[in-house]
Structure formats: C-alpha cells, structure tokens
Design an enzyme around this catalytic site. Structure first.
Site, mmCIF file in Angstrom:
data_model
loop_
_atom_site.group_PDB
_atom_site.id
_atom_site.type_symbol
_atom_site.label_atom_id
_atom_site.label_comp_id
_atom_site.label_asym_id
_atom_site.label_seq_id
_atom_site.Cartn_x
_atom_site.Cartn_y
_atom_site.Cartn_z
ATOM 1 N N GLN A 82 1.473 -11.042 -3.641
ATOM 2 C CA GLN A 82 0.032 -10.799 -3.581
ATOM 3 C C GLN A 82 -0.467 -10.237 -4.901
ATOM 4 O O GLN A 82 0.248 -9.465 -5.545
ATOM 5 C CB GLN A 82 -0.274 -9.746 -2.502
ATOM 6 C CG GLN A 82 0.087 -10.158 -1.098
ATOM 7 C CD GLN A 82 -0.143 -9.000 -0.137
ATOM 8 O OE1 GLN A 82 0.378 -7.913 -0.317
ATOM 9 N NE2 GLN A 82 -0.953 -9.247 0.884
ATOM 10 N N ARG A 128 7.635 -10.959 5.152
ATOM 11 C CA ARG A 128 7.225 -10.780 6.548
ATOM 12 C C ARG A 128 8.000 -11.752 7.419
ATOM 13 O O ARG A 128 8.149 -12.920 7.069
ATOM 14 C CB ARG A 128 5.709 -11.029 6.694
ATOM 15 C CG ARG A 128 4.911 -10.011 5.919
ATOM 16 C CD ARG A 128 3.438 -10.252 5.989
ATOM 17 N NE ARG A 128 2.749 -9.298 5.120
ATOM 18 C CZ ARG A 128 1.443 -9.263 4.933
ATOM 19 N NH1 ARG A 128 0.662 -10.124 5.568
ATOM 20 N NH2 ARG A 128 0.906 -8.377 4.128
ATOM 21 N N HIS A 143 -5.030 -1.310 -4.919
ATOM 22 C CA HIS A 143 -5.542 -0.241 -4.072
ATOM 23 C C HIS A 143 -6.374 0.682 -4.924
ATOM 24 O O HIS A 143 -5.939 1.113 -5.981
ATOM 25 C CB HIS A 143 -4.388 0.487 -3.382
ATOM 26 C CG HIS A 143 -3.672 -0.415 -2.429
ATOM 27 N ND1 HIS A 143 -2.570 -1.144 -2.804
ATOM 28 C CD2 HIS A 143 -3.945 -0.763 -1.154
ATOM 29 C CE1 HIS A 143 -2.186 -1.897 -1.775
ATOM 30 N NE2 HIS A 143 -3.001 -1.691 -0.768
ATOM 31 N N HIS A 183 -8.275 -1.577 -0.049
ATOM 32 C CA HIS A 183 -7.213 -2.562 -0.294
ATOM 33 C C HIS A 183 -7.938 -3.840 -0.693
ATOM 34 O O HIS A 183 -8.940 -4.184 -0.088
ATOM 35 C CB HIS A 183 -6.418 -2.900 0.966
ATOM 36 C CG HIS A 183 -5.902 -1.725 1.725
ATOM 37 N ND1 HIS A 183 -4.561 -1.521 1.938
ATOM 38 C CD2 HIS A 183 -6.538 -0.700 2.343
ATOM 39 C CE1 HIS A 183 -4.390 -0.434 2.666
ATOM 40 N NE2 HIS A 183 -5.572 0.095 2.926
ATOM 41 N N LYS A 189 -12.842 -5.330 7.182
ATOM 42 C CA LYS A 189 -12.609 -6.073 5.941
ATOM 43 C C LYS A 189 -13.644 -7.157 5.715
ATOM 44 O O LYS A 189 -14.290 -7.639 6.644
ATOM 45 C CB LYS A 189 -11.219 -6.702 5.963
ATOM 46 C CG LYS A 189 -11.000 -7.671 7.112
ATOM 47 C CD LYS A 189 -9.620 -8.321 7.042
ATOM 48 C CE LYS A 189 -9.431 -9.308 8.181
ATOM 49 N NZ LYS A 189 -8.214 -10.089 8.086
ATOM 50 N N CYS A 243 0.793 -1.238 0.000
ATOM 51 C CA CYS A 243 0.000 0.000 0.000
ATOM 52 C C CYS A 243 0.825 1.287 0.000
ATOM 53 O O CYS A 243 0.535 2.168 -0.792
ATOM 54 C CB CYS A 243 -1.059 0.019 1.098
ATOM 55 S SG CYS A 243 -0.896 -1.155 2.402
ATOM 56 N N ASP A 280 -2.306 -7.683 -5.554
ATOM 57 C CA ASP A 280 -2.741 -6.615 -4.670
ATOM 58 C C ASP A 280 -3.211 -5.399 -5.460
ATOM 59 O O ASP A 280 -2.581 -5.022 -6.440
ATOM 60 C CB ASP A 280 -1.538 -6.208 -3.800
ATOM 61 C CG ASP A 280 -1.962 -5.547 -2.512
ATOM 62 O OD1 ASP A 280 -3.167 -5.419 -2.273
ATOM 63 O OD2 ASP A 280 -1.062 -5.159 -1.738
#
Length: 586
Positions: free
Chosen positions: A331, A313, A335, A461, A415, A284, A333
């Site tokens: 991911q 991570r 946004h 997200h 979420k 993000c 991913d």
RNA sequence: GCUGGAGUAGCUCAGUUGGCAGAGCACGUCCUUGGUAAGGACGGGGUCACGAGUUCAAUUCUCGUCUCCAGCUCCA
C-alpha cells in the site's frame, strides 16, 4: 423504453420459460441490474450451457406470442394462500415480510404468474433484443448461511444493435484483462503451485514499472511534507490486540508461532504473546509506535508518516482475483497525526493530492463515496459523529459530489472512498481516506498543548493508489497494456538491421541512457519485420531502426507504436523531442 | 468458505470410445545480413495439476486434494 422496466420484464419472461421447462423449480427474485438482469432459481441440478440455450429458445416462443403483462391486486392473505398452493416458498416468505396489506402480481399467458411490484412492459412482444450470459450460485437474500440458489444472468436492450454493442464491450474488456496482459507482457505472474495462491511475482519489466510508480510517489510525498518511514513485517501479537485488529480480523491474519522465543514484554500486555507474531496486515500500528517513540508537541503537528508498506492478509481462497485481490500487497500508506482543528484542512489536502495523482496517471473520472459507522465498531459515538462530520465538511467545502454508504466504514472510523473510472467506464477502488479517533485512544497517543497539557491527536489513515498491485492492474486495463511513455518499462527499442551496425546501435543506446531514457536493443538473429512485430506486440512506444544509412549520418529512423514509420531524425533531435514528450505526459 | 465449470509443452490449443503423447508460436543450433507486423532447415522440451482406487494396462474411468475461471459471501 425504460431499460430497467424492459430488463425486469425480460427476467420475468426468463422465469416463465424456466417454469415451463422445469415446473418444479422454485422462484426467488429477479431484478434488473446495471447492464442487465438476473433471476434466482431453486433447482435440484445445475443449469448447463445447453440449458441456457433451451431457455433462450423458450423465451423467444413466449415473446413471439406477444402475451400481455396483466396486473392484479390481492390482499396479503390470499396472496400467501395463492403462492403456498403454487409451492413458491420464497415468494411466500417475501410476502410475509412486506409491510403493506395488499400486494400486486403479474400474469403472463395462461400459466405464469409472479409476485411483483412492477411496472412492466405491456406485452412480451416488446422485447426485441436479449441474451442470457451466465449461471452462478447465489445465496438466498445474500446471506452465507442460507441455501444457495442458481442465478442466471442476462441482458436486454431496446435494439439488437445496442445489444451487440454491449456484447462487443464485454469482449473488449476481456482483451484488456490484466491477468492475460500482465504475464504476456512479462510484467508479473501469480504462481500457485510452488508458492501458494494470491502471491504476486514481479518480473523485471513489472518491477521496473512499480519502481517508477514508487519513485514518483516518494518524491511527491516528500514535496508535501510527508516523512518516509519503514516498519517491520512481523510484530508481536499483543500489538494487534491493542490495536483491535486481532479481535476483528484474527481469522484473516497470518499468525506465526515462534514458541522458542521468550514472551515479549512491551509493558502493555505482558506475557500475553508467548512468542506469537503477526505478519502485518496493516501499517498503522507500526506508524503509531514511531509516533509514540518520543514526546510530541502541538508545534510538531501535523506529522505525516508515509510508507510503501507490504501487508499480508489471509484472504479466503474463493475471493482471490488477479492483482485485484491477493494475499500479499503493498500500500502507498500514510498516517497523519494532527490537532482536531487541523483535521479538515488535512483532509482537503489529501483529496487534492488524490485527484492530482489520478490525473497524472491518466484517469480523468471518478466517483466519491462516504462510508459511515458499521455495526461492529470501536470508539465512542461522539467521536464517530465528529469524524464523519469532518469528512463530510471537507467534501462539501471542495464542492465534490458524493454518495453515502451507510454502515460501510472501517471498524475504527468512517471513510471517504474514491473510485476511479477507466477507459471502459469500469470503476476501481483505489484511494481511501479514513478518519480515526479510536486508535489514538487505544494506543494512548498524546501531544503537549500550548498550556503544557497532554492532549490526544486525531489520526487519518489514507492511501492514494491503494494497493500498488491493484493499481497496476487498473493501469494495464485502462491502457490496454499500452502504458504512457513515462511509465513504459522500455521506452525505446533499438533495432539494428544487420550485424555491421550493432556497434553504432550500441553507441545510440549509451547516448539515450545518458539522457535517462529506458532503452533495449534487439541484436537477435531475426529479420527486421520480425523484430518490429515483436516490438508492436510488446507495446513498446518507440523503435529506432538502425542501418548503414543512419550510421553514416548519425541519424535514427523512428517508428512509433501504432502509427508506423515516422522518418529519419538526427539522434540529438530525437532525444530532445522524446524528453519533451516524457515531461508533457506528466 | 459456498455453487457450477475447467486443468495436456513456457503460451494458444488438438488428441487418446483405457494400449509408446500432437500442432502452431516461443526456445536452441545452423543457413540467411535484411529497410518498417512472422525468412528457411534441423533440434530440445511433457510424471497429460497432484494423490489414492478400479484394471493386465489410467493422461483417459471413480474418489479425494490443489489451483484457475463465472458468480455469491467477505475485503481492516
């Protein structure tokens, strides 16, 4: 017979047996769970596999005696006295925490009694089919700082037949284990010694599979008005302080020291970084920086940035598990920066996108959960309410049934999680849609509205497949490694019967490749039978057997995985049929 | 991170009550040139997870570390 009651009673019988075998053991709790039951014990040494057999044996004796479950009501104080006398400290603690004045206990036989709300079966003889499965540690009340108890898991069914079916299902799950299938199909492995734990290496076939998935996703995102972006893997630590990730997840981030670098002065936190970088755990902030790179008009919104973003991570050693929990993963991913009134529509579009994608990959069932504000959060309560309402309204609009998980949201927003169910009805956490008013505030995001005033956009997200690693694990287990044609790294294997037809096979290969069919050729010095066996074990959808007969007539003999010889076809005809089938599949 | 179990060839596993390390598959060479799930012969391959300690001698016993497995806790 109600399974929960049966299993709950079975766990009592197990506790009864354990107390007879080891009188000093203290009892904690023993509920029924999905698929079985457990009981937590406080015992000095470990339970061994042999102990499990001993306990099972003792349980059978108790069942054979057909002892009654007798309920008694006691007032709270005498119950506390009773369990104090029995030295059942955990029970005493449980009773003290209960709000009501009286509690119920159950007795079975002469010696055993347990604190319990009930209900129970009438007598121990009603247990017809059970099995103890495993022992594991578990914290008292599930709190890490509490003492570790020993939990014995078991399961129980109304009939022996149902029990056996369940045990068979467990074996079936083992056969599908992506940790075994993945490496054996040469998709990936997870080295530990040379590279470190929890890091995935995609071998050629697995990398091809992932490329197919990625290409599909890129195409679909572009089709739906997303823009593809790519952001750096390391970014200055001050960025993560601004985003809040540093405060919340510092211990789980890989932080790089580059002290010979001058401190970054980004105008936001001058001098704070002193050359410290973070290996990105999230995409993000990168997307936010791109958003902020110029002045945005309300006419530009919504802006949808998509990235196949690889994040790292620092997961604790004990939580790593195959492809499901790793330390580096990618991911799908995105946004989405939008106007407040666009929010619900965007969420609904994402939900549609998720469901369509699941179906394309062959998943037909899923469960939806809405997670709300956790204890540790950023942003205002008002924003949290708005965000939660937006998600909830979208779900209601679409008529999607969902469960609520109070307090399970991300620190920056609530979420929606969509968990898909595989062929064995197991659930896999993949898609998530998160609504976020907090990061736009922290990063001071803005757009210019129709009146020329600065306003703050809302941010969503979302991931569809989640982590590609985890999704590939789910695919492997769902399909037992037998991927659908369009996803198979090798779609067709050519098997020339002898050296003299290799040239013909080479021609067939070229023709298939011209039609974008993924094809391999097995020219090794093995018998036909051996090559077919290998192809079956490698779960290749089609084999083409090529000998003199085929070469003379421009034909191919088709063998389909799992269903054997399909007879001979003209090559062109085979290609046509295959292409149709690949299209049909998705 | 916690509790318990485990680690022998690329894979699946034997084995050594402390004394030169084994099989099948896979891999290589040769023979075989085949018609729908394992053709044959020969061969290469191991710091017995890693590091200390005990011992004349450790893959084997002891301790520590790493990793994996079953769970717990955690999962932006």
């Amino acid at each position: 017979m109600d399974l929960d009651t049966l299993r709950h009673s079975c766990s009592h019988i197990m506790a009864h047996a354990v107390k007879e075998l080891w009188p000093d053991v203290k009892l904690a709790i023993g509920p029924a769970i999905e698929d079985g039951f457990y009981y937590d014990f406080d015992k000095s040494g470990p339970f061994s596999d042999d102990d499990l057999l001993k306990i099972e044996q003792k349980m059978r004796q108790i069942i054979a005696k057909d002892e009654q479950f007798l309920r008694e009501e006691l007032d709270k104080n005498s119950a506390i006295e009773l369990f104090k006398k029995l030295k059942e400290d955990y029970k005493v603690e449980l009773i003290q925490a209960l709000p009501q004045d009286s509690v119920s206990i159950y007795r079975t036989g002469k010696s055993f009694l347990d604190l319990c709300r009930g209900p129970h079966i009438k007598s121990t003889g009603q247990i017809k089919a059970f099995k103890l499965l495993s022992v594991a540690g578990a914290y008292w009340h599930g709190i890490e700082t509490n003492p570790m108890l020993q939990r014995i898991y078991g399961t129980c069914f109304n009939t022996q037949k149902e029990l056996e079916a369940h045990l068979k299902n467990l074996d079936e799950a083992k056969l599908r284990d992506h940790r075994k299938l993945g490496p054996s199909l040469e998709f990936f492995d997870i080295y530990h010694k040379a590279a470190g734990a929890g890091l995935v290496f995609y071998h050629p076939k697995g990398a091809l599979l992932r490329t197919i998935i990625e290409d599909y996703e890129k195409k679909e995102h572009l089709k739906r008005g997303y823009q593809i972006v790519i952001t750096p893997h390391i970014m200055d630590v001050s960025l993560w302080k601004t985003s809040g990730h540093y405060d919340y997840y510092k211990d789980n981030m890989f932080i790089l020291n580059a002290l010979d670098e001058p401190a970054v002065n980004n105008g936001e936190a001058p001098g704070t970084s002193q050359g410290e970088f973070v290996l990105k755990p999230m995409n993000c902030p990168g997307h936010i920086l791109i958003y902020k790179s110029k002045t945005r008009s309300y006419k530009d919104l919504p802006i949808r940035f998509f990235e196949l973003g690889t994040v790292y991570r620092r997961e604790k050693a004990g939580v790593l598990h195959g492809l499901l929990r790793v330390r580096g993963f990618t991911q799908d991913d995105a946004h989405i920066f939008c106007l407040p009134h666009q929010l619900r529509d965007e969420i609904e579009k994402i939900i549609e996108f998720v469901f369509e994608t699941m179906e394309v990959f062959g998943f037909k069932e899923w469960g939806v959960e809405l997670s709300t504000r956790p204890e540790k959060y950023i942003g205002s309560l008002d924003d949290w309410e708005k965000a939660t309402a937006a998600l909830e309204d979208a779900l209601k609009d679409k008529g999607i049934p969902y469960e609520v998980n109070p307090g399970d949201g991300a620190f920056y927003g609530p979420k929606i999680d969509i968990k898909l169910k595989d062929a064995l009805k197991r659930t896999w956490q993949c898609a998530t849609i998160q609504c976020d008013f907090a990061l736009p505030k922290r990063f001071d995001l803005a757009y210019i509205d129709a009146e020329g005033k600065e306003k703050q956009p809302v941010m969503l997200h979302r991931v569809l497949l989640g982590s590609l690693e985890r999704f590939i694990g789910a695919l492997i287990e769902h399909y037992k490694g037998e991927l659908p044609l369009w996803l198979s790294p090798c779609q067709v294997l050519l098997i020339p019967i002898k050296d003299s037809v290799v040239e013909y096979a080479q021609g067939v290969k070229n023709k298939l490749e011209e039609n974008n069919i993924r094809v391999d050729i097995d020219t090794r010095n093995d018998t036909l039978d051996k090559k077919i066996r290998n192809a079956e074990l490698n779960k290749i959808p089609y084999c083409l057997i090529l000998g003199e007969r085929e070469a003379q007539q421009g034909m191919v003999s088709v063998r389909k995985k799992g269903s054997g010889n399909q007879g001979a076809l003209l090559l062109d005809k085979f290609i046509e049929e295959l292409i149709n089938q690949i299209r049909e599949h998705r």
